[in-house]
Write an enzyme that holds these catalytic residues in place. Structure first.
Site, PDB file in Angstrom:
ATOM      1  N   LEU A  85      -8.970  -3.164  -5.659  1.00 52.83           N
ATOM      2  CA  LEU A  85      -8.831  -3.676  -5.124  1.00 52.83           C
ATOM      3  C   LEU A  85      -6.860  -3.890  -5.453  1.00 52.83           C
ATOM      4  CD1 LEU A  85     -10.150  -7.204  -6.602  1.00 52.83           C
ATOM      5  CD2 LEU A  85     -10.672  -6.294  -4.217  1.00 52.83           C
ATOM      6  N   ASN A 137     -18.119  -1.141  -1.508  1.00 53.31           N
ATOM      7  CA  ASN A 137     -18.610  -2.193  -1.677  1.00 53.31           C
ATOM      8  C   ASN A 137     -18.570  -3.059  -0.542  1.00 53.31           C
ATOM      9  OD1 ASN A 137     -16.358  -3.808  -2.284  1.00 53.31           O
ATOM     10  ND2 ASN A 137     -16.508  -4.017  -3.997  1.00 53.31           N
ATOM     11  N   LEU A 138     -17.440  -2.606   0.558  1.00 56.10           N
ATOM     12  CA  LEU A 138     -17.595  -3.835   1.330  1.00 56.10           C
ATOM     13  C   LEU A 138     -16.769  -5.056   1.541  1.00 56.10           C
ATOM     14  CD1 LEU A 138     -19.636  -3.043   4.597  1.00 56.10           C
ATOM     15  CD2 LEU A 138     -18.227  -1.727   3.784  1.00 56.10           C
ATOM     16  N   TYR A 186      -1.787  -6.007 -10.391  1.00 58.60           N
ATOM     17  CA  TYR A 186      -2.503  -5.054  -9.597  1.00 58.60           C
ATOM     18  C   TYR A 186      -1.173  -3.584  -9.950  1.00 58.60           C
ATOM     19  CZ  TYR A 186      -1.923  -1.570  -5.798  1.00 58.60           C
ATOM     20  OH  TYR A 186      -1.805  -0.366  -4.656  1.00 58.60           O
ATOM     21  N   GLY A 200       9.985 -10.217  -7.438  1.00 58.00           N
ATOM     22  CA  GLY A 200       8.932  -9.172  -7.728  1.00 58.00           C
ATOM     23  C   GLY A 200       9.278  -7.901  -6.580  1.00 58.00           C
ATOM     24  N   ARG A 229      11.917 -12.708  -2.106  1.00 54.34           N
ATOM     25  CA  ARG A 229      10.640 -11.960  -2.627  1.00 54.34           C
ATOM     26  C   ARG A 229      10.125 -12.099  -4.327  1.00 54.34           C
ATOM     27  NH1 ARG A 229       5.361  -9.004   0.387  1.00 54.34           N
ATOM     28  NH2 ARG A 229       6.790  -7.750  -0.344  1.00 54.34           N
ATOM     29  N   SER A 262       0.501   4.225  -6.112  1.00 56.79           N
ATOM     30  CA  SER A 262       1.503   4.086  -5.908  1.00 56.79           C
ATOM     31  C   SER A 262       2.302   4.491  -6.454  1.00 56.79           C
ATOM     32  CB  SER A 262       0.908   2.534  -6.139  1.00 56.79           C
ATOM     33  OG  SER A 262       2.099   1.454  -5.337  1.00 56.79           O
ATOM     34  N   LYS A 271      -2.653   0.574 -11.522  1.00 57.22           N
ATOM     35  CA  LYS A 271      -2.442   1.998 -11.064  1.00 57.22           C
ATOM     36  C   LYS A 271      -1.361   2.854 -12.668  1.00 57.22           C
ATOM     37  CE  LYS A 271      -4.217   1.365  -7.301  1.00 57.22           C
ATOM     38  NZ  LYS A 271      -5.418   1.872  -6.651  1.00 57.22           N
TER      39      LYS A 271
HETATM   40  P1  NAD Z   1      -8.351  -1.454   1.322  1.00 57.05           P
HETATM   41  O1  NAD Z   1      -8.702  -2.640   1.036  1.00 57.05           O
HETATM   42  O2  NAD Z   1      -8.273  -0.538   2.899  1.00 57.05           O
HETATM   43  O3  NAD Z   1      -9.136  -0.441   1.049  1.00 57.05           O
HETATM   44  C1  NAD Z   1     -10.221  -0.396  -0.363  1.00 57.05           C
HETATM   45  C2  NAD Z   1     -11.506  -0.054  -0.046  1.00 57.05           C
HETATM   46  O4  NAD Z   1     -12.545  -0.564  -1.830  1.00 57.05           O
HETATM   47  C3  NAD Z   1     -11.678  -0.999   0.633  1.00 57.05           C
HETATM   48  O5  NAD Z   1     -12.679  -0.903   1.681  1.00 57.05           O
HETATM   49  C4  NAD Z   1     -12.755  -1.891  -0.474  1.00 57.05           C
HETATM   50  O6  NAD Z   1     -13.965  -2.583   0.379  1.00 57.05           O
HETATM   51  C5  NAD Z   1     -13.120  -1.013  -1.403  1.00 57.05           C
HETATM   52  N1  NAD Z   1     -13.083  -1.434  -2.758  1.00 57.05           N
HETATM   53  C6  NAD Z   1     -12.543  -1.942  -3.858  1.00 57.05           C
HETATM   54  N2  NAD Z   1     -12.786  -2.396  -4.888  1.00 57.05           N
HETATM   55  C7  NAD Z   1     -14.061  -2.261  -4.747  1.00 57.05           C
HETATM   56  C8  NAD Z   1     -15.072  -1.926  -6.195  1.00 57.05           C
HETATM   57  N3  NAD Z   1     -15.216  -2.643  -6.813  1.00 57.05           N
HETATM   58  N4  NAD Z   1     -16.433  -1.192  -5.109  1.00 57.05           N
HETATM   59  C9  NAD Z   1     -16.725  -0.701  -4.145  1.00 57.05           C
HETATM   60  N5  NAD Z   1     -15.460  -0.537  -3.415  1.00 57.05           N
HETATM   61  C10 NAD Z   1     -14.194  -1.276  -3.727  1.00 57.05           C
HETATM   62  O7  NAD Z   1      -7.124  -0.739   0.778  1.00 57.05           O
HETATM   63  P2  NAD Z   1      -6.257   0.450   1.496  1.00 57.05           P
HETATM   64  O8  NAD Z   1      -4.518   0.553   1.716  1.00 57.05           O
HETATM   65  O9  NAD Z   1      -6.919   1.655   2.223  1.00 57.05           O
HETATM   66  O10 NAD Z   1      -6.256   1.403  -0.342  1.00 57.05           O
HETATM   67  C11 NAD Z   1      -6.933   2.455  -0.565  1.00 57.05           C
HETATM   68  C12 NAD Z   1      -6.422   3.134  -2.483  1.00 57.05           C
HETATM   69  O11 NAD Z   1      -4.808   3.451  -2.787  1.00 57.05           O
HETATM   70  C13 NAD Z   1      -6.928   1.442  -3.179  1.00 57.05           C
HETATM   71  O12 NAD Z   1      -6.701   1.808  -4.229  1.00 57.05           O
HETATM   72  C14 NAD Z   1      -4.903   1.296  -3.615  1.00 57.05           C
HETATM   73  O13 NAD Z   1      -4.961   0.366  -4.230  1.00 57.05           O
HETATM   74  C15 NAD Z   1      -3.910   2.147  -3.315  1.00 57.05           C
HETATM   75  N6  NAD Z   1      -2.706   2.458  -2.632  1.00 57.05           N
HETATM   76  C16 NAD Z   1      -2.572   0.960  -0.844  1.00 57.05           C
HETATM   77  C17 NAD Z   1      -1.432   1.256  -1.048  1.00 57.05           C
HETATM   78  C18 NAD Z   1      -1.065   0.416   0.135  1.00 57.05           C
HETATM   79  O14 NAD Z   1       0.354   0.095   0.592  1.00 57.05           O
HETATM   80  N7  NAD Z   1      -2.039   0.123   1.450  1.00 57.05           N
HETATM   81  C19 NAD Z   1      -0.307   1.678  -1.965  1.00 57.05           C
HETATM   82  C20 NAD Z   1      -0.436   2.190  -2.470  1.00 57.05           C
HETATM   83  C21 NAD Z   1      -1.891   2.947  -3.244  1.00 57.05           C
HETATM   84  N1  UFG Z   2       8.822  -7.793   3.585  1.00 51.52           N
HETATM   85  C1  UFG Z   2       9.333  -8.552   4.390  1.00 51.52           C
HETATM   86  N2  UFG Z   2       8.519  -9.874   4.931  1.00 51.52           N
HETATM   87  C2  UFG Z   2       7.858 -10.307   4.730  1.00 51.52           C
HETATM   88  C3  UFG Z   2       7.048  -8.432   4.187  1.00 51.52           C
HETATM   89  C4  UFG Z   2       7.814  -7.837   3.626  1.00 51.52           C
HETATM   90  O1  UFG Z   2      10.602  -8.782   4.667  1.00 51.52           O
HETATM   91  O2  UFG Z   2       6.235 -10.702   5.786  1.00 51.52           O
HETATM   92  C5  UFG Z   2       9.649  -6.663   3.336  1.00 51.52           C
HETATM   93  C6  UFG Z   2       9.400  -7.223   1.877  1.00 51.52           C
HETATM   94  O3  UFG Z   2      10.688  -7.980   0.871  1.00 51.52           O
HETATM   95  C7  UFG Z   2      10.629  -5.213   1.471  1.00 51.52           C
HETATM   96  C8  UFG Z   2       9.241  -3.949   2.367  1.00 51.52           C
HETATM   97  O4  UFG Z   2       9.448  -5.644   3.399  1.00 51.52           O
HETATM   98  O5  UFG Z   2      11.459  -5.405   0.661  1.00 51.52           O
HETATM   99  C9  UFG Z   2       8.227  -4.139   2.114  1.00 51.52           C
HETATM  100  O6  UFG Z   2       7.571  -4.697   2.084  1.00 51.52           O
HETATM  101  P1  UFG Z   2       6.182  -4.523   1.861  1.00 51.52           P
HETATM  102  O7  UFG Z   2       5.052  -5.910   1.215  1.00 51.52           O
HETATM  103  O8  UFG Z   2       5.494  -3.576   3.198  1.00 51.52           O
HETATM  104  O9  UFG Z   2       5.749  -3.224   0.802  1.00 51.52           O
HETATM  105  P2  UFG Z   2       6.195  -3.154  -0.732  1.00 51.52           P
HETATM  106  O10 UFG Z   2       7.100  -2.373  -1.665  1.00 51.52           O
HETATM  107  O11 UFG Z   2       6.447  -4.379  -1.398  1.00 51.52           O
HETATM  108  O12 UFG Z   2       4.774  -2.242  -1.797  1.00 51.52           O
HETATM  109  C10 UFG Z   2       3.580  -1.715  -1.273  1.00 51.52           C
HETATM  110  C11 UFG Z   2       2.410  -2.595  -1.145  1.00 51.52           C
HETATM  111  C12 UFG Z   2       2.057  -1.920  -2.766  1.00 51.52           C
HETATM  112  C13 UFG Z   2       2.630  -0.729  -3.233  1.00 51.52           C
HETATM  113  C14 UFG Z   2       3.728  -0.218  -2.223  1.00 51.52           C
HETATM  114  C15 UFG Z   2       4.884   0.998  -3.053  1.00 51.52           C
HETATM  115  O13 UFG Z   2       1.742  -3.648  -0.797  1.00 51.52           O
HETATM  116  O14 UFG Z   2       0.562  -2.253  -3.278  1.00 51.52           O
HETATM  117  O15 UFG Z   2       3.748  -0.701  -1.400  1.00 51.52           O
HETATM  118  O16 UFG Z   2       2.940   2.101  -2.285  1.00 51.52           O
HETATM  119  F1  UFG Z   2       2.719  -0.780  -4.123  1.00 51.52           F
END
Ligand code: NAD
Ligand code: UFG
Length: 338
Positions: free
Chosen positions: A83, A32-33, A149, A294, A292, A124, A153
């Site tokens: 999301l 859905n971009l 979030y 959490g 931070r 995740s 998952k």
């Molecule tokens: P992203 O936001 O870049 O990609 C997600 C995509 O899904 C986006 O293009 C968004 O437009 C689309 N989207 C969201 N809601 C939608 C809906 N209702 N219908 C259609 N499209 C929709 O995120 P990403 O980093 O590429 O993550 C991809 C997947 O991996 C996600 O499910 C995210 O939760 C999971 N994930 C990401 C991380 C991370 O740190 N990036 C870590 C663990 C898991």
């Molecule tokens: N951090 C900083 N400064 C910043 C951002 C992050 O010090 O501005 C630190 C955080 O405290 C943490 C580390 O950098 O110690 C990594 O933080 P991120 O926010 O990059 O990543 P997280 O491990 O908190 O979480 C990410 C995704 C989650 C996912 C998780 C595991 O945001 O959605 O990795 O896959 F679940």
């Protein structure tokens, strides 16, 4: 194979679509971009010389999902759409539960109605909560998530496990990603967060490019070697490759399988800053800030199951990740310009 990729225009999705096309698969994307741009897929086309078909639409739109599944015979669905902003999920829990869980339920129904029961899910490391063991194996009990979030998952994983238990025709691979960073080495596709980044690497690259002035390091009093948080950063191209390898399990009709996708290396915030500075010869000014809410001290994977069963392991190291993140950011200071 013909692969249905939801969220394929996003960060991890676009890198995976690129590899799928390069491997000769046919790809149909639904996005859905809301957090991405069509431009990522234009660039995937430029890099691969092949085109993924894009439906611009929503996984909340059940009739659309039904239509897409009527128009296409998919061998597998890779489900990235969702999301993912942790802080936003605390502010807007209903939106997160609705988008991620209702959307996934709609998708699973459409696939089931059309008898297309091969599914790969983006989960995740967040499902482990504050992990009971380090390095984290897939057997580590799922923990208490600290935000909506993370719960989406965890709950979707449970839904998938229950569905696979009830109907043995489902083949499901749950991939638990650790911390994806980096970008395709071409610098043409990469991560394009909206607003001020929440995650460490995009924050660092935006300091490097001059959009932000200083990095805040969240806490230096954790029980870790240098007091800052330790994570398992993984190159997004390695992660994309993990999905290609996961198709092997789908072909084997292995039922439900769960894999960690990480490197197995713990890297602290200050280690990452130092690696970035060394790889790119750029100074990253930073201040130590309070912890931070959490955050946990340490999170890294035992990635041996994916190696043994999928033949997958990470090839890129932290220096490669820092170089490729900067290559993307420096050539695209405004991301895709959305
Ligand atoms: P992203 O936001 O870049 O990609 C997600 C995509 O899904 C986006 O293009 C968004 O437009 C689309 N989207 C969201 N809601 C939608 C809906 N209702 N219908 C259609 N499209 C929709 O995120 P990403 O980093 O590429 O993550 C991809 C997947 O991996 C996600 O499910 C995210 O939760 C999971 N994930 C990401 C991380 C991370 O740190 N990036 C870590 C663990 C898991
Ligand atoms: N951090 C900083 N400064 C910043 C951002 C992050 O010090 O501005 C630190 C955080 O405290 C943490 C580390 O950098 O110690 C990594 O933080 P991120 O926010 O990059 O990543 P997280 O491990 O908190 O979480 C990410 C995704 C989650 C996912 C998780 C595991 O945001 O959605 O990795 O896959 F679940």
């Amino acid at each position: 194979m013909k692969i249905f990729v939801t969220g394929g225009a996003g960060y991890i999705g676009s890198h995976t679509v690129l590899q799928l096309l390069r491997e000769g698969h046919e790809v149909v994307v639904l996005d859905n971009l809301s957090n991405s741009s069509e431009e990522s897929l234009n660039r995937v086309k430029e890099l691969s010389g092949k085109e993924a078909r894009l439906y611009v639409g929503d996984i909340l739109d059940a009739p659309l999902l039904d239509r897409i599944c009527s128009e296409n015979s998919f061998d597998c669905c890779i489900h990235f759409a969702g999301l993912k902003a942790v802080g936003e999920s605390v502010e807007k829990p209903w939106e997160y539960y609705n988008n991620n869980i209702t959307g996934t339920l709609n998708l699973l129904k459409a696939l089931r109605d059309h008898n297309m029961k091969n599914f790969i899910f983006s989960s995740s490391a967040t499902v482990y909560g504050d992990p009971a063991v380090i390095p984290i194996t897939e057997d580590c009990p799922k923990g208490v998530c600290t935000n909506p979030y993370g719960w989406t998952k965890s709950m979707i994983e449970q839904i998938l496990m229950d569905m696979a238990h009830a109907d043995s025709e489902w083949n499901i691979v749950i991939l638990r990603y650790f911390n994806p960073i980096g970008a395709d080495p071409s610098g043409r596709i990469g991560e394009d967060p909206k607003g001020i980044p929440n995650n460490l690497m995009p924050y660092v690259t935006q300091v490097a490019v001059g959009k932000l002035s200083r990095l805040g390091v969240f806490g230096d009093d954790y029980d870790t070697p240098d007091g800052t948080g330790v994570r398992d950063y993984i190159h997004v191209s390695d992660l994309a490759d993990g999905h290609i390898k996961a198709l092997k399990k789908i072909k084997e009709k292995a039922g439900l399988c769960v894999y960690n996708l990480g490197t197995g290396n713990g890297v602290s915030v200050l280690d990452l800053v130092k690696s970035f500075e060394k790889a790119n010869d750029i100074k990253i000014p930073y201040d130590i800030k309070p912890r931070r809410a959490g955050d946990i001290a340490t999170c890294y994977a035992d990635a041996s199951k994916a190696k043994e069963e999928l033949g997958w392991e990470a090839k890129y190291d932290i220096v490669d990740m820092c170089r490729d993140s900067w290559n993307w950011q420096s050539h695209n200071p405004q991301g895709y310009g959305r």
